[in-house]
Design an enzyme around this catalytic site. Structure first.
Site, PDB file in Angstrom:
ATOM      1  N   ASP A  49      -1.167   6.957  -8.088  1.00 51.92           N
ATOM      2  CA  ASP A  49      -1.845   8.089  -8.732  1.00 51.92           C
ATOM      3  C   ASP A  49      -1.071   9.381  -8.464  1.00 51.92           C
ATOM      4  O   ASP A  49      -1.425  10.447  -8.986  1.00 51.92           O
ATOM      5  CB  ASP A  49      -3.329   8.187  -8.345  1.00 51.92           C
ATOM      6  CG  ASP A  49      -3.555   8.366  -6.862  1.00 51.92           C
ATOM      7  OD1 ASP A  49      -2.582   8.364  -6.088  1.00 51.92           O
ATOM      8  OD2 ASP A  49      -4.737   8.527  -6.458  1.00 51.92           O
ATOM      9  N   SER A  50       0.045   9.271  -7.724  1.00 47.47           N
ATOM     10  CA  SER A  50       0.989  10.388  -7.628  1.00 47.47           C
ATOM     11  C   SER A  50       1.526  10.739  -9.018  1.00 47.47           C
ATOM     12  O   SER A  50       2.117  11.806  -9.201  1.00 47.47           O
ATOM     13  CB  SER A  50       2.150  10.043  -6.682  1.00 47.47           C
ATOM     14  OG  SER A  50       2.712   8.782  -7.014  1.00 47.47           O
ATOM     15  N   ASP A  88      -2.768   2.037  -8.256  1.00 48.72           N
ATOM     16  CA  ASP A  88      -3.757   2.817  -7.517  1.00 48.72           C
ATOM     17  C   ASP A  88      -5.062   2.904  -8.289  1.00 48.72           C
ATOM     18  O   ASP A  88      -5.067   3.211  -9.493  1.00 48.72           O
ATOM     19  CB  ASP A  88      -3.254   4.259  -7.359  1.00 48.72           C
ATOM     20  CG  ASP A  88      -2.707   4.514  -5.982  1.00 48.72           C
ATOM     21  OD1 ASP A  88      -3.165   3.894  -5.010  1.00 48.72           O
ATOM     22  OD2 ASP A  88      -1.803   5.364  -5.881  1.00 48.72           O
ATOM     23  N   LYS A 118      -4.635  -0.821  -5.410  1.00 42.86           N
ATOM     24  CA  LYS A 118      -4.600  -0.167  -4.092  1.00 42.86           C
ATOM     25  C   LYS A 118      -5.769   0.801  -4.015  1.00 42.86           C
ATOM     26  O   LYS A 118      -6.065   1.506  -4.994  1.00 42.86           O
ATOM     27  CB  LYS A 118      -3.265   0.566  -3.884  1.00 42.86           C
ATOM     28  CG  LYS A 118      -3.224   1.344  -2.554  1.00 42.86           C
ATOM     29  CD  LYS A 118      -1.824   1.730  -2.145  1.00 42.86           C
ATOM     30  CE  LYS A 118      -1.277   2.969  -2.821  1.00 42.86           C
ATOM     31  NZ  LYS A 118      -2.065   4.198  -2.618  1.00 42.86           N
ATOM     32  N   GLU A 120      -7.679   3.752  -1.451  1.00 44.18           N
ATOM     33  CA  GLU A 120      -7.586   4.617  -0.275  1.00 44.18           C
ATOM     34  C   GLU A 120      -8.860   4.518   0.561  1.00 44.18           C
ATOM     35  O   GLU A 120      -9.965   4.556   0.014  1.00 44.18           O
ATOM     36  CB  GLU A 120      -7.386   6.080  -0.700  1.00 44.18           C
ATOM     37  CG  GLU A 120      -6.032   6.322  -1.335  1.00 44.18           C
ATOM     38  CD  GLU A 120      -5.771   7.798  -1.641  1.00 44.18           C
ATOM     39  OE1 GLU A 120      -6.542   8.668  -1.188  1.00 44.18           O
ATOM     40  OE2 GLU A 120      -4.782   8.072  -2.344  1.00 44.18           O
ATOM     41  N   GLU A 187       0.181   5.975   5.714  1.00 49.19           N
ATOM     42  CA  GLU A 187       0.880   7.193   5.290  1.00 49.19           C
ATOM     43  C   GLU A 187       0.773   8.286   6.351  1.00 49.19           C
ATOM     44  O   GLU A 187      -0.327   8.588   6.843  1.00 49.19           O
ATOM     45  CB  GLU A 187       0.284   7.687   3.957  1.00 49.19           C
ATOM     46  CG  GLU A 187       0.986   8.961   3.463  1.00 49.19           C
ATOM     47  CD  GLU A 187       0.720   9.301   2.009  1.00 49.19           C
ATOM     48  OE1 GLU A 187       0.068   8.508   1.296  1.00 49.19           O
ATOM     49  OE2 GLU A 187       1.178  10.390   1.583  1.00 49.19           O
TER      50      GLU A 187
HETATM   51  O1  KIV Z   1       0.255   7.501  -5.293  1.00 45.25           O
HETATM   52  C1  KIV Z   1       1.231   7.172  -4.610  1.00 45.25           C
HETATM   53  O2  KIV Z   1       2.397   7.326  -5.002  1.00 45.25           O
HETATM   54  C2  KIV Z   1       0.975   6.577  -3.304  1.00 45.25           C
HETATM   55  C3  KIV Z   1       2.144   6.402  -2.383  1.00 45.25           C
HETATM   56  C4  KIV Z   1       2.549   7.716  -1.852  1.00 45.25           C
HETATM   57  C5  KIV Z   1       1.888   5.409  -1.318  1.00 45.25           C
HETATM   58  O3  KIV Z   1      -0.131   6.275  -2.978  1.00 45.25           O
END
Ligand code: KIV
Length: 274
Positions: A49-50, A88, A118, A120, A187
Site C-alpha cells: 500500500d506504499s 497489502d 499482508k 498490519e 519493520e
Molecule cells: O507497503 C509497503 O511497501 C510495505 C513494505 C514497506 C513492507 O508494507
C-alpha cells in the site's frame, strides 16, 4: 527450449528458512516493474500500500482503497511468471470484522490474482488472520512500524526500543504464528529484537530496517532504484539513480523537440521499414 521456471509457492518460504536461504522481496505496482524484478529472480513481489505514497503521491498509506489495491494487483500479476505475489490489505479493509476481512481478501485473490495478503498488526487483528488462514487465504503479518498506524505512532519512528515494547512484539509474533501466518514483515525495529523473533519462530521473518538477521529482506522498489523524489529511509541502499537518468532523458527529448532535431527529417530509405 529453456525450462519453464517453477512458480514460488507459500510453503517454499518456510523451506527456504529451514535451508538457511535468504528471501529477497521487493514491491511493485505495475506490470512493467513486476516483469523486470520477476525476471531478476526476486522471490516475493509485494503489491504494497506504499503505492499510495510512491505512485499516487499521498503523504501516508491511509487513503489507499481496496479498489486501488485490486487494480494494481491485476497489473502486477500480468507481469509475473515466477515470484509469489502478496498484496497489502489497505487501511479499514480488515479491522472492522473478520467477515469483512474475508470478503476483501477474497477480492484481492479472486479479482486481483494475488496468492496471499499482508495484514498490519498483531493480537488486535488475530481473529481476521485466523479466519482467513482457516478458509485457505495465506496471510503474511507485519509488525514493528506499521505505517497504517502512523498517527497513533506519531510518525515513522523506530519501534520496540524498550524491553517492554519488545516483549509486546514477541507476543504479537507468537500470536501470528499460532494463527497460521506464513511469514512476518518486521519493520524498523532494533536488530537484536528482530534476531530473537527470527530465532524463535519457525515461519520466516522479512526485515525492512530491522538489521541483517531476518530470514529475508524487503524494500520499496522506487527507493532502491532511486525513482522516488521524497526522502528515502536511512536503512535503504540505493542500487541505481534511475530518477536522475529519466529526468535527463526527458530534458534531452524536450530540447530535441524544441530545436527540431526530433523527429529527424525523413531519410529516403533504401532498406526495409520496420
Ligand atoms: O507497503 C509497503 O511497501 C510495505 C513494505 C514497506 C513492507 O508494507
Amino acid at each position: 527450449m529453456a525450462e519453464a521456471q517453477r512458480r514460488m509457492r507459500v510453503p517454499d518460504l518456510k523451506e527456504m528458512k529451514k535451508r538457511g536461504e535468504r528471501i529477497a522481496m521487493l514491491t511493485a505496482y505495475d506490470a512493467t516493474m513486476a516483469r523486470l524484478i520477476d525476471r531478476a529472480g526476486i522471490d516475493v513481489i509485494l503489491v504494497g500500500d506504499s503505492v499510495g505514497m510512491v505512485v499516487m503521491g499521498y503523504e501516508t498509506t491511509l487513503p489507499v482503497t481496496l479498489d486501488a489495491m485490486v487494480h494494481h494487483t491485476k497489473a502486477v500479476c500480468r507481469g509475473v511468471k515466477r515470484a509469489l505475489v502478496v498484496t497489502d490489505m489497505p487501511f479499514l479493509s480488515f479491522q472492522i470484522s473478520a467477515s469483512e476481512a474475508v470478503r476483501n481478501a477474497g477480492r484481492i485473490l479472486q479479482e486481483g490474482g494475488a496468492t496471499a495478503v499482508k495484514i498490519e498488526g498483531g493480537r488486535p487483528v488475530i481473529e481476521a488472520v485466523s479466519r482467513l488462514v482457516d478458509i485457505g487465504i495465506p496471510v503474511m503479518g507485519h509488525l514493528g512500524l506499521t505505517p497504517q498506524s502512523v498517527h497513533r505512532l506519531g510518525g515513522y519512528h523506530r519501534q520496540a526500543r524498550t524491553e517492554e515494547d519488545a516483549q509486546l512484539l514477541f507476543e504479537d509474533a507468537r500470536a501470528l504464528e499460532a494463527a497460521g501466518a506464513f511469514s512476518i514483515v518486521l519493520e524498523s525495529i532494533p536488530e537484536d529484537v528482530a534476531r530473537r523473533v527470527t530465532d524463535e519462530l519457525s515461519i520466516p521473518t522479512i526485515g525492512i530496517g530491522a538489521g541483517p538477521y531476518c530470514d529475508g529482506q524487503v524494500l520499496v522498489s522506487y527507493d532502491i532504484f532511486g525513482l522516488y523524489e521524497g526522502q528515502v529511509p536511512p536503512f535503504v541502499k540505493q542500487y541505481a539513480r534511475l530518477g536522475d537518468q529519466m529526468r535527463a532523458a526527458a530534458e534531452a527529448y524536450a530540447e530535441d523537440v524544441r530545436q527540431g532535431r526530433f523527429p529527424a527529417p525523413a531519410v529516403r530509405a533504401t532498406g526495409a521499414a520496420r
